[in-house]
Design a protein around this motif. Structure first.
Motif, PDB file in Angstrom:
ATOM      1  N   ALA A 103      11.798  17.501  19.266  1.00 50.09           N
ATOM      2  CA  ALA A 103      12.346  16.503  20.198  1.00 50.09           C
ATOM      3  C   ALA A 103      13.633  16.995  20.851  1.00 50.09           C
ATOM      4  O   ALA A 103      14.458  17.660  20.220  1.00 50.09           O
ATOM      5  CB  ALA A 103      12.615  15.192  19.468  1.00 50.09           C
ATOM      6  N   LEU A 104      13.763  16.650  22.118  1.00 46.88           N
ATOM      7  CA  LEU A 104      14.995  16.938  22.842  1.00 46.88           C
ATOM      8  C   LEU A 104      15.712  15.608  23.086  1.00 46.88           C
ATOM      9  O   LEU A 104      15.122  14.676  23.641  1.00 46.88           O
ATOM     10  CB  LEU A 104      14.661  17.638  24.162  1.00 46.88           C
ATOM     11  CG  LEU A 104      15.818  18.322  24.890  1.00 46.88           C
ATOM     12  CD1 LEU A 104      15.290  19.378  25.848  1.00 46.88           C
ATOM     13  CD2 LEU A 104      16.727  17.377  25.625  1.00 46.88           C
ATOM     14  N   TYR A 105      16.947  15.523  22.655  1.00 45.28           N
ATOM     15  CA  TYR A 105      17.758  14.318  22.830  1.00 45.28           C
ATOM     16  C   TYR A 105      18.601  14.444  24.097  1.00 45.28           C
ATOM     17  O   TYR A 105      19.274  15.450  24.294  1.00 45.28           O
ATOM     18  CB  TYR A 105      18.715  14.135  21.649  1.00 45.28           C
ATOM     19  CG  TYR A 105      18.080  13.692  20.357  1.00 45.28           C
ATOM     20  CD1 TYR A 105      17.189  14.527  19.676  1.00 45.28           C
ATOM     21  CD2 TYR A 105      18.383  12.451  19.805  1.00 45.28           C
ATOM     22  CE1 TYR A 105      16.611  14.118  18.477  1.00 45.28           C
ATOM     23  CE2 TYR A 105      17.812  12.040  18.606  1.00 45.28           C
ATOM     24  CZ  TYR A 105      16.929  12.876  17.948  1.00 45.28           C
ATOM     25  OH  TYR A 105      16.360  12.473  16.768  1.00 45.28           O
ATOM     26  N   VAL A 106      18.563  13.404  24.919  1.00 48.74           N
ATOM     27  CA  VAL A 106      19.455  13.345  26.088  1.00 48.74           C
ATOM     28  C   VAL A 106      20.485  12.264  25.788  1.00 48.74           C
ATOM     29  O   VAL A 106      20.190  11.075  25.828  1.00 48.74           O
ATOM     30  CB  VAL A 106      18.671  13.017  27.378  1.00 48.74           C
ATOM     31  CG1 VAL A 106      19.624  12.939  28.566  1.00 48.74           C
ATOM     32  CG2 VAL A 106      17.578  14.058  27.620  1.00 48.74           C
ATOM     33  N   ASN A 107      21.702  12.708  25.454  1.00 48.73           N
ATOM     34  CA  ASN A 107      22.733  11.751  25.035  1.00 48.73           C
ATOM     35  C   ASN A 107      23.634  11.301  26.172  1.00 48.73           C
ATOM     36  O   ASN A 107      24.115  10.174  26.173  1.00 48.73           O
ATOM     37  CB  ASN A 107      23.610  12.383  23.949  1.00 48.73           C
ATOM     38  CG  ASN A 107      23.090  12.077  22.556  1.00 48.73           C
ATOM     39  OD1 ASN A 107      21.978  11.576  22.400  1.00 48.73           O
ATOM     40  ND2 ASN A 107      23.892  12.373  21.549  1.00 48.73           N
TER      41      ASN A 107
ATOM     42  N   LEU B 188       5.964  17.851  23.476  1.00 51.52           N
ATOM     43  CA  LEU B 188       7.350  17.627  23.052  1.00 51.52           C
ATOM     44  C   LEU B 188       7.683  16.142  23.146  1.00 51.52           C
ATOM     45  O   LEU B 188       7.034  15.402  23.884  1.00 51.52           O
ATOM     46  CB  LEU B 188       8.325  18.368  23.975  1.00 51.52           C
ATOM     47  CG  LEU B 188       8.221  19.887  24.046  1.00 51.52           C
ATOM     48  CD1 LEU B 188       9.092  20.403  25.178  1.00 51.52           C
ATOM     49  CD2 LEU B 188       8.647  20.493  22.716  1.00 51.52           C
ATOM     50  N   THR B 189       8.721  15.761  22.417  1.00 54.07           N
ATOM     51  CA  THR B 189       9.227  14.394  22.533  1.00 54.07           C
ATOM     52  C   THR B 189      10.563  14.420  23.265  1.00 54.07           C
ATOM     53  O   THR B 189      11.421  15.245  22.965  1.00 54.07           O
ATOM     54  CB  THR B 189       9.427  13.779  21.138  1.00 54.07           C
ATOM     55  OG1 THR B 189       8.164  13.758  20.481  1.00 54.07           O
ATOM     56  CG2 THR B 189       9.981  12.372  21.225  1.00 54.07           C
ATOM     57  N   LEU B 190      10.682  13.543  24.226  1.00 51.68           N
ATOM     58  CA  LEU B 190      11.968  13.373  24.901  1.00 51.68           C
ATOM     59  C   LEU B 190      12.586  12.100  24.347  1.00 51.68           C
ATOM     60  O   LEU B 190      11.931  11.048  24.326  1.00 51.68           O
ATOM     61  CB  LEU B 190      11.693  13.240  26.400  1.00 51.68           C
ATOM     62  CG  LEU B 190      12.818  13.505  27.386  1.00 51.68           C
ATOM     63  CD1 LEU B 190      13.472  14.856  27.146  1.00 51.68           C
ATOM     64  CD2 LEU B 190      12.266  13.428  28.809  1.00 51.68           C
TER      65      LEU B 190
ATOM     66  N   VAL C 177      14.803   5.819  23.457  1.00 55.04           N
ATOM     67  CA  VAL C 177      13.454   5.603  23.963  1.00 55.04           C
ATOM     68  C   VAL C 177      12.734   6.940  23.823  1.00 55.04           C
ATOM     69  O   VAL C 177      13.203   7.955  24.340  1.00 55.04           O
ATOM     70  CB  VAL C 177      13.467   5.181  25.446  1.00 55.04           C
ATOM     71  CG1 VAL C 177      12.050   4.820  25.884  1.00 55.04           C
ATOM     72  CG2 VAL C 177      14.410   4.017  25.667  1.00 55.04           C
ATOM     73  N   GLU C 178      11.627   6.929  23.088  1.00 54.22           N
ATOM     74  CA  GLU C 178      10.908   8.177  22.811  1.00 54.22           C
ATOM     75  C   GLU C 178       9.695   8.303  23.721  1.00 54.22           C
ATOM     76  O   GLU C 178       8.880   7.386  23.796  1.00 54.22           O
ATOM     77  CB  GLU C 178      10.388   8.177  21.366  1.00 54.22           C
ATOM     78  CG  GLU C 178      11.462   8.410  20.341  1.00 54.22           C
ATOM     79  CD  GLU C 178      10.863   8.676  18.960  1.00 54.22           C
ATOM     80  OE1 GLU C 178      11.454   8.178  18.002  1.00 54.22           O
ATOM     81  OE2 GLU C 178       9.807   9.349  18.861  1.00 54.22           O
ATOM     82  N   ILE C 179       9.582   9.447  24.356  1.00 50.96           N
ATOM     83  CA  ILE C 179       8.398   9.722  25.169  1.00 50.96           C
ATOM     84  C   ILE C 179       7.767  11.001  24.622  1.00 50.96           C
ATOM     85  O   ILE C 179       8.314  12.088  24.800  1.00 50.96           O
ATOM     86  CB  ILE C 179       8.761   9.950  26.660  1.00 50.96           C
ATOM     87  CG1 ILE C 179       9.747   8.886  27.163  1.00 50.96           C
ATOM     88  CG2 ILE C 179       7.502  10.005  27.513  1.00 50.96           C
ATOM     89  CD1 ILE C 179       9.175   7.503  27.262  1.00 50.96           C
ATOM     90  N   SER C 180       6.636  10.841  23.921  1.00 52.98           N
ATOM     91  CA  SER C 180       5.936  12.005  23.366  1.00 52.98           C
ATOM     92  C   SER C 180       4.678  12.248  24.188  1.00 52.98           C
ATOM     93  O   SER C 180       3.858  11.341  24.353  1.00 52.98           O
ATOM     94  CB  SER C 180       5.526  11.744  21.903  1.00 52.98           C
ATOM     95  OG  SER C 180       6.665  11.560  21.119  1.00 52.98           O
TER      96      SER C 180
END
Ligand SMILES: [Zn+2]
Length: 653
Positions: A449-453, A493-495, A525-528
């Motif tokens: 997963a890539l986290y956008v903080n 991937l999960t965003l 909010v997870e988008i896989s």
């Protein structure tokens, strides 16, 4: 660091309850996990060590696009390059018996006004850290050249001195000799030396300086030998004086070199008088010097990561909660005159000209990041964003690149910044680092997963996945951000997009179609899915004006818009151009001290919010008042060279 308000630096034998000292500097190493610690940790670290759940991206893999953050970075780069390494090295050479090559700098580096704090040489350490961060971020060789030059000079000083100790104190190594013997001293020797350790560490890890690493290990071994004769009680007594992040440095050194002596020292440098109550969930921070404590707690977090007792981790997490959730102003800053105050007395302290020391925000962000890597909770990222805009970005003069010490809320006062070469406060040093590391906390990742903080125009290369994610946004002028994937091949991937606490809703579109909707602020909010080259993601948020107040003073409010504190902007009357660039941080409150009567606000908070209208420019608002001129409100981070108010005492309508 300030002697004007409390005699906390007076001597190792003094009342420990009041002078509980400090230590650390954690997780600054955005490149840390990649550069060195990963393999060394695996090889040397204890099997039980709690591995971070997330990894930061290497600073070199993140690019910033045009924004106030990139502007701030450029201003700091310019400032760093304007300084003369030989002037910063002056006293190091003198103490090593070598002829200095240039005159010493002013302010804390040499002036009599600050002789008592013995912080001479702290700037060189911050300077090394700043050059290392700037080099890692930009690949500009000029920063690497500075590092290589200074490391070679310190190597020469160390060899000439012959003990491993390098320092710039006016009395040379005699200060440490007396301190280690338990004699009464003036100043904060470990605090000052911590900056040099940290600068060398950052130079080694972020700028691949082998000379810096060699000098660092010799300096570390000097400390091992010098402190060995101390009993545990003598060691703990020594820690009554502010000592920066010495526990964190030795935990890092343990990871870098695998020497068990370093791990032992990391624990010995952990101030038990602070550690133990925090580990048991007891907040007795009232009256303590804030920036003495935060670095110690960053170190607790780091000691836990290298296999320390879980109490270290518990203490760090509890401290963060109590400071971030109960002791912070709307801006994310805290404290009055550098000290934590009882929150029941909020009304007595909030309007001080000496609130929110900028170093405290620098250190709280380090602690936040360290905890977030182990516990990826959006609440940490929410605090980070709030403090980044209203504390860090707000601290730099966008025109000169100089930085604040305090960012107080005295109504009608203004931000005051250091001079280029005659101040050299603690906040000058942390200020050099603040603006060249914005890349370190925008994105994080785990295996999938890539986290956008943060919503900052930028891009990140996730090399393992053959992916580049580019973020385009006008945030905070618009409550949305757009992300664009560039992929070598389709990738599963999960965003994880942060749904900030300040937005009631979050809607995610992929290639124009809604795929997720969240009504759960302060979450992800997870988008896989299997992403394809060119896929576009939009995150739509909602910003609105709200009020913030402390429980003990509900009639004193700040106004926020999304994560931004809105400040009343009152113009420059009585302020000569340049009069906000000052030498002496102890005189905050007396510079530019012409009387000013702020407008009064009457009514209930919600009723006042309803009177705020959008102005003519983005992020500009107009507050209509009953009897006075309308008040122009803009984000606090955009306030410079003018009078402002961030907190307002409401009166009955
Ligand atoms: Zn400071």
């Amino acid at each position: 660091m300030n002697m004007s308000c409390c005699p906390r630096l007076a001597g190792a034998g003094r009342s420990r309850r009041h002078f509980l000292a400090s230590a650390a500097k954690v997780g600054l190493l955005a490149g840390w996990s990649m550069v060195e610690a990963g393999p060394a940790f695996a090889a040397q670290g204890p099997q039980t060590a709690p591995m971070p759940k997330l990894q930061p991206f290497d600073l070199a893999d993140v690019e910033l696009s045009e924004s106030p953050f990139l502007h701030a970075q450029r201003m700091t780069e310019k400032y760093i390059l304007s300084l003369d390494a030989d002037r910063l090295l002056h006293n190091f050479r003198v103490n090593a018996g070598l002829k200095p090559k240039a005159p010493v700098y002013g302010g804390w580096e040499s002036e009599q006004t600050w002789a008592d704090i013995n912080c001479h040489g702290h700037t060189l350490g911050h300077y090394l850290s700043a050059c290392a961060l700037a080099y890692r971020s930009t690949k500009d060789r000029r920063f690497k050249q500075r590092i290589d030059y200074i490391a070679a000079e310190l190597d020469a000083c160390q060899k000439a001195a012959g003990t491993g100790l390098i320092c710039a104190f006016p009395d040379g190594p005699a200060l440490f000799a007396a301190y280690l013997k338990g004699e009464k001293i003036s100043g904060v020797p470990w605090y000052t030396l911590h900056k040099v350790y940290a600068g060398l560490r950052d130079s080694a890890l972020l700028a691949d300086s082998t000379t810096a690493r060699t000098v660092l290990l010799r300096l570390a071994d000097w400390a091992v030998v010098a402190t060995r004769p101390l009993s545990d009680a003598q060691f703990e007594a020594m820690l009554a004086i502010e000592h920066g992040g010495m526990n964190e440095i030795f935990a890092d050194l343990y990871v870098m070199a695998g020497n068990a002596d370093y791990r032992t020292l990391a624990e010995r440098f952990s101030h038990k008088a602070i550690l133990e109550p925090l580990a048991h969930g007891r907040d007795y921070l009232d009256g303590l010097h804030a920036n003495t404590q935060i670095p110690k707690v960053i170190g607790f977090s780091r000691v836990y990561e290298v296999g320390g007792d879980p109490m270290y981790g518990d203490a760090a997490a509890f401290f963060w909660r109590t400071v971030a959730h109960t002791r912070s102003f709307a801006t994310g800053g805290h404290g009055d005159g550098e000290h934590f105050f009882p929150m029941a007395d909020f009304a007595k302290h909030v309007f001080s000209a000496k609130g929110s020391e900028t170093c405290c925000q620098y250190n709280m962000l380090k602690l936040t990041r360290s905890l977030f890597l182990r516990d990826p909770n959006a609440g940490y990222a929410d605090y980070y964003e709030r403090t980044l805009y209203n504390g860090i970005l707000a601290s730099q003069d966008p025109d000169s690149g100089m930085a604040t010490y305090f960012q107080g809320a005295r109504p009608g006062y203004m931000k005051l910044y250091h001079t280029p070469v005659n101040s050299f406060w603690c906040c000058t040093g942390t200020g050099m680092e603040n603006h060249v590391k914005y890349r370190e906390s925008i994105y994080f990742h785990d295996d999938r997963a890539l986290y956008v903080n943060l919503f900052i125009p930028s891009s990140v290369a996730w090399r393992d996945k053959g992916a580049v994610l580019t973020q385009t946004t006008a945030f905070p002028e618009a409550a949305s951000t757009s992300l664009h994937w560039k992929l070598v091949k389709p990738a599963e991937l999960t965003l994880k997009l942060r749904h900030p606490r300040w937005s009631q809703s979050a809607v995610v579109l992929v290639n124009g179609a809604e795929v997720a909707r969240s009504a759960d602020p302060s979450s992800y909010v997870e988008i896989s899915r299997t992403w394809r080259d060119g896929d576009r993601v939009e995150l739509l948020l909602a910003m609105e004006i709200e009020t913030v107040s402390a429980p003990a003073a509900p009639d004193i409010v700040a106004f926020t818009y999304g994560p931004l504190v809105l400040a009343g902007a009152f113009g420059k009357e009585g302020l000569a151009p340049g009069a906000d660039i000052i030498v002496n941080e102890r005189l905050y409150g007396t510079y530019n001290n012409t009387p000013f009567t702020p407008p009064t606000l009457a009514g209930e908070p919600q009723e006042i919010v309803r009177r705020i209208r959008a102005g003519n420019k983005p992020l500009e608002f107009i507050l209509q008042t009953q009897a006075q001129q309308p008040i122009r409100m803009i984000p606090y981070y955009r306030i410079a060279h003018e009078r402002y108010a961030t907190y307002w005492q409401l009166v009955s309508a």
